[in-house]
Design an enzyme around this catalytic site. Sequence first.
Site, PDB file in Angstrom:
ATOM      1  N   TYR A  12       0.847  -1.208   0.000  1.00 50.87           N
ATOM      2  CA  TYR A  12       0.000   0.000   0.000  1.00 50.87           C
ATOM      3  C   TYR A  12       0.873   1.245   0.000  1.00 50.87           C
ATOM      4  O   TYR A  12       1.913   1.271   0.661  1.00 50.87           O
ATOM      5  CB  TYR A  12      -0.919   0.016   1.231  1.00 50.87           C
ATOM      6  CG  TYR A  12      -2.370  -0.086   0.833  1.00 50.87           C
ATOM      7  CD1 TYR A  12      -3.047   1.018   0.349  1.00 50.87           C
ATOM      8  CD2 TYR A  12      -3.036  -1.311   0.882  1.00 50.87           C
ATOM      9  CE1 TYR A  12      -4.374   0.925  -0.065  1.00 50.87           C
ATOM     10  CE2 TYR A  12      -4.352  -1.404   0.474  1.00 50.87           C
ATOM     11  CZ  TYR A  12      -5.020  -0.285   0.003  1.00 50.87           C
ATOM     12  OH  TYR A  12      -6.319  -0.389  -0.414  1.00 50.87           O
ATOM     13  N   GLU A  14      -0.614   4.903  -0.440  1.00 55.19           N
ATOM     14  CA  GLU A  14      -1.414   6.106  -0.695  1.00 55.19           C
ATOM     15  C   GLU A  14      -0.545   7.355  -0.597  1.00 55.19           C
ATOM     16  O   GLU A  14       0.307   7.465   0.282  1.00 55.19           O
ATOM     17  CB  GLU A  14      -2.553   6.204   0.329  1.00 55.19           C
ATOM     18  CG  GLU A  14      -3.687   5.248   0.025  1.00 55.19           C
ATOM     19  CD  GLU A  14      -4.726   5.204   1.137  1.00 55.19           C
ATOM     20  OE1 GLU A  14      -4.495   5.803   2.201  1.00 55.19           O
ATOM     21  OE2 GLU A  14      -5.766   4.550   0.939  1.00 55.19           O
ATOM     22  N   ASP A 167      -8.299  13.050 -24.630  1.00 59.32           N
ATOM     23  CA  ASP A 167      -8.219  11.662 -24.171  1.00 59.32           C
ATOM     24  C   ASP A 167      -7.678  10.869 -25.354  1.00 59.32           C
ATOM     25  O   ASP A 167      -8.407  10.494 -26.253  1.00 59.32           O
ATOM     26  CB  ASP A 167      -9.617  11.193 -23.754  1.00 59.32           C
ATOM     27  CG  ASP A 167      -9.664   9.703 -23.433  1.00 59.32           C
ATOM     28  OD1 ASP A 167      -8.617   9.031 -23.539  1.00 59.32           O
ATOM     29  OD2 ASP A 167     -10.760   9.223 -23.081  1.00 59.32           O
ATOM     30  N   THR A 193      -5.312   5.748 -21.749  1.00 58.45           N
ATOM     31  CA  THR A 193      -5.121   4.410 -21.218  1.00 58.45           C
ATOM     32  C   THR A 193      -3.698   3.997 -21.601  1.00 58.45           C
ATOM     33  O   THR A 193      -3.066   4.633 -22.443  1.00 58.45           O
ATOM     34  CB  THR A 193      -6.099   3.394 -21.850  1.00 58.45           C
ATOM     35  OG1 THR A 193      -5.962   3.472 -23.273  1.00 58.45           O
ATOM     36  CG2 THR A 193      -7.540   3.683 -21.472  1.00 58.45           C
ATOM     37  N   LYS A 196      -3.786   0.295 -24.984  1.00 64.31           N
ATOM     38  CA  LYS A 196      -4.252   0.182 -26.370  1.00 64.31           C
ATOM     39  C   LYS A 196      -3.024   0.246 -27.278  1.00 64.31           C
ATOM     40  O   LYS A 196      -2.169  -0.617 -27.146  1.00 64.31           O
ATOM     41  CB  LYS A 196      -5.333   1.212 -26.622  1.00 64.31           C
ATOM     42  CG  LYS A 196      -6.578   0.822 -25.786  1.00 64.31           C
ATOM     43  CD  LYS A 196      -7.661   1.845 -25.738  1.00 64.31           C
ATOM     44  CE  LYS A 196      -8.738   1.384 -24.758  1.00 64.31           C
ATOM     45  NZ  LYS A 196      -9.714   2.436 -24.467  1.00 64.31           N
ATOM     46  N   ARG A 202      -3.227  -2.659 -18.178  1.00 64.69           N
ATOM     47  CA  ARG A 202      -4.503  -1.937 -18.185  1.00 64.69           C
ATOM     48  C   ARG A 202      -4.503  -0.899 -17.087  1.00 64.69           C
ATOM     49  O   ARG A 202      -4.626  -1.223 -15.900  1.00 64.69           O
ATOM     50  CB  ARG A 202      -5.659  -2.912 -18.009  1.00 64.69           C
ATOM     51  CG  ARG A 202      -5.690  -3.942 -19.092  1.00 64.69           C
ATOM     52  CD  ARG A 202      -6.931  -4.750 -19.005  1.00 64.69           C
ATOM     53  NE  ARG A 202      -8.032  -4.004 -19.532  1.00 64.69           N
ATOM     54  CZ  ARG A 202      -8.656  -4.328 -20.660  1.00 64.69           C
ATOM     55  NH1 ARG A 202      -8.267  -5.365 -21.361  1.00 64.69           N
ATOM     56  NH2 ARG A 202      -9.664  -3.606 -21.073  1.00 64.69           N
TER      57      ARG A 202
HETATM   58  C1  LIG Z   1     -10.758   2.682 -23.779  1.00 65.10           C
HETATM   59  C2  LIG Z   1     -11.041   4.099 -23.581  1.00 65.10           C
HETATM   60  C3  LIG Z   1     -11.302   4.626 -22.307  1.00 65.10           C
HETATM   61  C4  LIG Z   1     -11.567   3.780 -21.075  1.00 65.10           C
HETATM   62  O1  LIG Z   1     -10.581   2.986 -20.664  1.00 65.10           O
HETATM   63  P1  LIG Z   1     -10.856   1.815 -19.598  1.00 65.10           P
HETATM   64  O2  LIG Z   1      -9.462   1.445 -19.236  1.00 65.10           O
HETATM   65  O3  LIG Z   1     -11.620   0.761 -20.298  1.00 65.10           O
HETATM   66  O4  LIG Z   1     -11.601   2.411 -18.454  1.00 65.10           O
HETATM   67  C5  LIG Z   1     -11.435   5.993 -22.185  1.00 65.10           C
HETATM   68  N1  LIG Z   1     -11.347   6.802 -23.251  1.00 65.10           N
HETATM   69  C6  LIG Z   1     -11.139   6.322 -24.488  1.00 65.10           C
HETATM   70  C7  LIG Z   1     -11.059   7.282 -25.622  1.00 65.10           C
HETATM   71  C8  LIG Z   1     -10.997   4.961 -24.699  1.00 65.10           C
HETATM   72  O5  LIG Z   1     -10.815   4.490 -25.938  1.00 65.10           O
END
Ligand SMILES: *Cc1c(COP(=O)(O)O)cnc(C)c1O
Length: 355
Positions: A12, A14, A167, A193, A196, A202
């Site tokens: 932990y 925090e 994002d 994220t 991807k 993840r």
């Molecule tokens: C995949 C994705 C997310 C969310 O990610 P998670 O890890 O599944 O919560 C947020 N924004 C965009 C643009 C995404 O493609």
Amino acid sequence: MEANGSILTNKYSEGLPGARYYGGNEHIDILENLARERALKAFNLDPKVWGVNVQPYSGSTANFAAFTALIQPQDRIMGLGLPDGGHLTHGYYTAKKKITASSIYFQSFPYRVDPSTGIIDYAQLETNANLFKPRLVVCGGSAYPRDWDYARLRKIADGQGAYLLSDMAHISGLVAAGEQSSPFEYCDVVTTTTHKTLRGPRAGLIFFRKDKESDIEARVNAAVFPACQGGPHNNTIAGIAVALKQAADPAFKTYAKQVRANAAAMASVLVKHGYRLQTDGTENHLILWDLRPLGLTGSKVEKICDAAHITLNKNAVAGDTSALVPGGVRVGASALTSRSMVEKDVEVRLDCLFD
Ligand SMILES: *Cc1c(COP(=O)(O)O)cnc(C)c1O
């Protein structure tokens, strides 16, 4: 996966490096600082201008923390609509229901792609922003095959005195490799994220401008912990650090280039055979295949491809009204590129489907 499954799972911590609510974190501090350094380096960011929080558990939580940092509950946000390629967490709602926390706790209004071209209708966004007056404009998507006009988005946000958040979840690996425009020049905050096109574990990241006046840094850090999360997942942060090291390697640039080349090859074979793609092609790692001219739904094609061990997913295409029975599928090139496929492999495999 080795880092992710390591004993780092068990500690932990925090707080932030050097300022923890638990003892025994001397190694964790080194790890988190390393992840932060590598994150800034991967995107060519000056540590005097940009900082990063590497603790978000995932993309959705990163976005909610970033919104919490930047705006107040019930403030207005604008994001690309889900049926137009945006993400659920960018304010999605339906006529009957507020679907995600981003529309439950904030007022949202979507912008769209032009149904005839599939490209974001920036002019309409500007008109609607003038009426809706958002405090935050969100760019980025999950099913948008084109690059983003960040300069234009900045201008639209500035017209309202709004923040601009990118994002870049889907494209962050391509951005790191210089294969897609970088949002950093124009945005206040960038979320992503890490699993991807960045090919990590993840998790999520939040990059923020170290602007002394507005103190976004302190607000983002406080929003992640304690506002939205508890203890960071140090095993995952270790995985992020590994992935970011790989992303800084010249081999990753070659990989990202190949991802784009493979997606482009996929697009050109399908177009050659007379099929319709949204925006007629792609500039990134994915294509959106519009199946409506064939009288097929994305749900049916997804099922049939599953039977043939081809994994893709049903997806709305511009102008779709139902998210349950959408008119297209979304196909990505990242995984097959990781398996060493090049344009020729893509072309041969796709071509033989039509023989
Ligand atoms: C995949 C994705 C997310 C969310 O990610 P998670 O890890 O599944 O919560 C947020 N924004 C965009 C643009 C995404 O493609």
